[in-house]
Enzyme design. Structure first.
Site, PDB file in Angstrom:
ATOM      1  N   HIS A 181      17.677  -2.203  -9.771  1.00  0.00           N
ATOM      2  CA  HIS A 181      17.806  -0.964  -8.989  1.00  0.00           C
ATOM      3  C   HIS A 181      16.608  -0.039  -9.193  1.00  0.00           C
ATOM      4  O   HIS A 181      16.732   1.184  -9.070  1.00  0.00           O
ATOM      5  CB  HIS A 181      19.099  -0.212  -9.340  1.00  0.00           C
ATOM      6  CG  HIS A 181      20.339  -1.018  -9.177  1.00  0.00           C
ATOM      7  ND1 HIS A 181      21.075  -1.041  -8.009  1.00  0.00           N
ATOM      8  CD2 HIS A 181      20.985  -1.857 -10.034  1.00  0.00           C
ATOM      9  CE1 HIS A 181      22.127  -1.843  -8.151  1.00  0.00           C
ATOM     10  NE2 HIS A 181      22.084  -2.355  -9.374  1.00  0.00           N
ATOM     11  N   SER A 311      -9.724   5.772  -0.917  1.00  0.00           N
ATOM     12  CA  SER A 311      -9.504   6.973  -0.131  1.00  0.00           C
ATOM     13  C   SER A 311     -10.815   7.510   0.401  1.00  0.00           C
ATOM     14  O   SER A 311     -11.848   7.426  -0.269  1.00  0.00           O
ATOM     15  CB  SER A 311      -8.832   8.058  -0.987  1.00  0.00           C
ATOM     16  OG  SER A 311      -8.741   9.281  -0.283  1.00  0.00           O
ATOM     17  N   LYS A 317     -10.060   6.972  -6.313  1.00  0.00           N
ATOM     18  CA  LYS A 317      -8.764   6.342  -6.039  1.00  0.00           C
ATOM     19  C   LYS A 317      -8.972   4.881  -5.648  1.00  0.00           C
ATOM     20  O   LYS A 317      -9.838   4.554  -4.840  1.00  0.00           O
ATOM     21  CB  LYS A 317      -8.057   7.082  -4.909  1.00  0.00           C
ATOM     22  CG  LYS A 317      -6.569   6.747  -4.769  1.00  0.00           C
ATOM     23  CD  LYS A 317      -5.909   7.690  -3.772  1.00  0.00           C
ATOM     24  CE  LYS A 317      -4.396   7.556  -3.811  1.00  0.00           C
ATOM     25  NZ  LYS A 317      -3.955   6.236  -3.387  1.00  0.00           N
ATOM     26  N   GLU A 324      -0.810  -5.031  -0.198  1.00  0.00           N
ATOM     27  CA  GLU A 324      -0.464  -4.324   1.035  1.00  0.00           C
ATOM     28  C   GLU A 324      -0.729  -5.206   2.253  1.00  0.00           C
ATOM     29  O   GLU A 324       0.075  -5.252   3.196  1.00  0.00           O
ATOM     30  CB  GLU A 324      -1.264  -3.022   1.137  1.00  0.00           C
ATOM     31  CG  GLU A 324      -0.806  -1.956   0.157  1.00  0.00           C
ATOM     32  CD  GLU A 324      -1.693  -0.731   0.139  1.00  0.00           C
ATOM     33  OE1 GLU A 324      -1.328   0.239  -0.533  1.00  0.00           O
ATOM     34  OE2 GLU A 324      -2.764  -0.746   0.792  1.00  0.00           O
TER      35      GLU A 324
END
Length: 458
Positions: A181, A311, A317, A324
């Site tokens: 969970h 970014s 970043k 992805e």
């Protein structure tokens, strides 16, 4: 553009002078300006292989002159080698039987063969002898898909599975906090977690290989509606034998031509297994994204290879771009499977009428999956552990108290877990205060590495 006049059963039509195709292809180009996307080259090559196989079979049977057969074979092999890919512009969204693409191939091969042989080779009477779009296109769906997944996807999956297993072996003594969970749970080892991924990939390969015998059954020989009209009953077997020499596969005539023409059940089955594989890849990709999240406020268990700036506005970043991309591939494959499911329902009486869509979707799914899995393998092989962070979180995991249940009971263990969490202290410290167990007993019971082996192996 210079044009020439071609003629078919519907009359005359203007065709680009240098085009290898003829009248029926031009009508399809005019009729279907829909997506601008032709059928994949692999599918066209499969149709050409079938034409070569049928020309060979018909020459063996004495139905087609050897000179014409040789010319068709030479033309077909040049198409199979990708020499004329730009000669097949018919849109995916066309007549549902794929007749336009079948005739596109027939016309191109007829023109190439005529030039080679110095005698007229007819697209219908010669190249399409003993065939129909209705058995050629379903057969090409099977041939192209079988070749694509056996040559491209299965090796890529094997590489991914072996990479995962190898990484797990490197990390077999590294213990981490498990999660259910998305919440902290009992500890496990990295090799156990990665082993689950490897099994997903192994079973994905097994499922694909399990349908291979059905995919190798071809509609070829059923011609228009399954009765085999205008085809020698021996043609299909001879053609399959030739295809097998070309491809190293084990293609054979379908056991039931009426089934093979009217349904796309095997293609839908393949699509479903590709979807299942996509689901597995998305699970693995998302696990990697969570494990890599941070670097300060996320799970931050691993660092994936840094591949590019993450970014355009936030310097420094770095994002998990490969997981992805894999997740997006998975989403696309799942969506294409939904389209294939609808297409599979469109078998009206003796013919399915969404064949080009199925052909395109299957090859797209296989290509996307085959191309993204090696990238995922590189990402898995290249990640490193944030060991200090993993060990710190593991020591403070209040769920470790689960190991005390058999000794002190669930209710008492819950008190210890809540206190440890509320005070931000290791479970061991709180258990030392709240129980009468010795330090040695507690350390043995709460040893995270021992807990990964389960009660029976401790």
């Amino acid at each position: 553009m210079k044009m020439r006049t071609e003629q078919d059963s519907m009359g005359k039509i203007e065709v680009p002078a240098k085009a290898l195709y003829g009248a029926q292809t031009q009508r399809a180009i005019n009729n279907f300006p829909i997506s601008g996307t032709p059928l994949p080259a692999g599918f066209i090559h499969a149709v050409a292989a079938i034409k070569a196989a049928c020309a060979h079979a018909n020459s063996e049977l004495g139905r087609l002159k050897q000179s014409k057969a040789d010319a068709i074979l030479q033309a077909a092999h040049s198409v199979m080698q990708g020499q004329h890919d730009d000669a097949f512009p018919v849109d995916v969204f066309q007549t549902g039987s794929g007749t336009s693409t079948n005739m596109n191939v027939n016309e191109v091969l007829a023109n190439l063969a005529s030039d080679h042989a110095g005698l007229p080779v007819h697209p219908n009477d010669d190249v399409n002898m003993g065939q129909s779009s209705n058995d050629v296109i379903p057969s090409a769906i099977h041939v192209s898909a079988a070749l694509a997944f056996s040559r491209d996807l299965l090796p890529a999956l094997h590489q991914l599975e072996q990479t995962i297993l190898g990484k797990g072996e490197q990390l077999q003594n590294k213990v981490k906090t498990g999660r259910t969970h998305l919440m902290d749970a009992m500890p496990l080892r990295f090799d156990q977690e990665l082993g689950g991924w490897a099994t997903q990939i192994q079973y994905g390969r097994d499922r694909l290989q399990g349908l291979q015998s059905r995919l190798q059954q071809l509609a070829l020989g059923g011609t228009a509606i399954g009765t085999g009209i205008n085809a020698d009953p021996r043609q299909a077997r001879l053609a399959c034998d030739y295809l097998n020499q070309l491809t190293g596969q084990a293609f054979c005539p379908a056991e039931d031509y009426f089934y093979a023409l009217s349904s796309q059940d095997t293609a839908v089955e393949l699509s479903g297994q590709l979807k299942t594989l996509a689901v597995a890849l998305m699970k693995i990709a998302n696990d990697l994204r969570w494990m890599n999240s941070g670097p300060l406020t996320g799970v931050a268990e691993i660092q994936l290879p840094a591949l590019q700036p993450g970014s355009s506005i936030m310097p420094g970043k770095v994002n998990p771009v490969i997981p992805e991309a894999v997740a997006m591939v998975a989403a696309q494959v799942i969506g294409l499977d939904a389209a294939n499911t609808v297409a599979g329902q469109s078998g009206n009486f003796q013919l399915n009428v969404m064949l080009p869509l199925v052909a395109s979707n299957l090859l797209t799914m296989i290509k996307l999956l085959a191309n993204c899995t090696p990238l995922l393998a590189e990402a898995i092989d290249g990640f490193i552990l944030n060991e200090a962070h993993i060990e710190k979180n593991l020591a403070r995991n209040p769920i470790l108290v689960t190991a005390l249940n058999p000794v002190i009971g669930y209710a008492k263990a819950a008190v210890i877990a809540k206190k440890a969490y509320a005070e931000g202290r290791p479970v061991l410290e709180v258990a030392q205060e709240e129980t009468e167990l010795s330090d040695a007993e507690l350390r043995e019971l709460l040893d995270p590495a021992a807990l990964t082996r389960g009660s029976q192996q401790r």
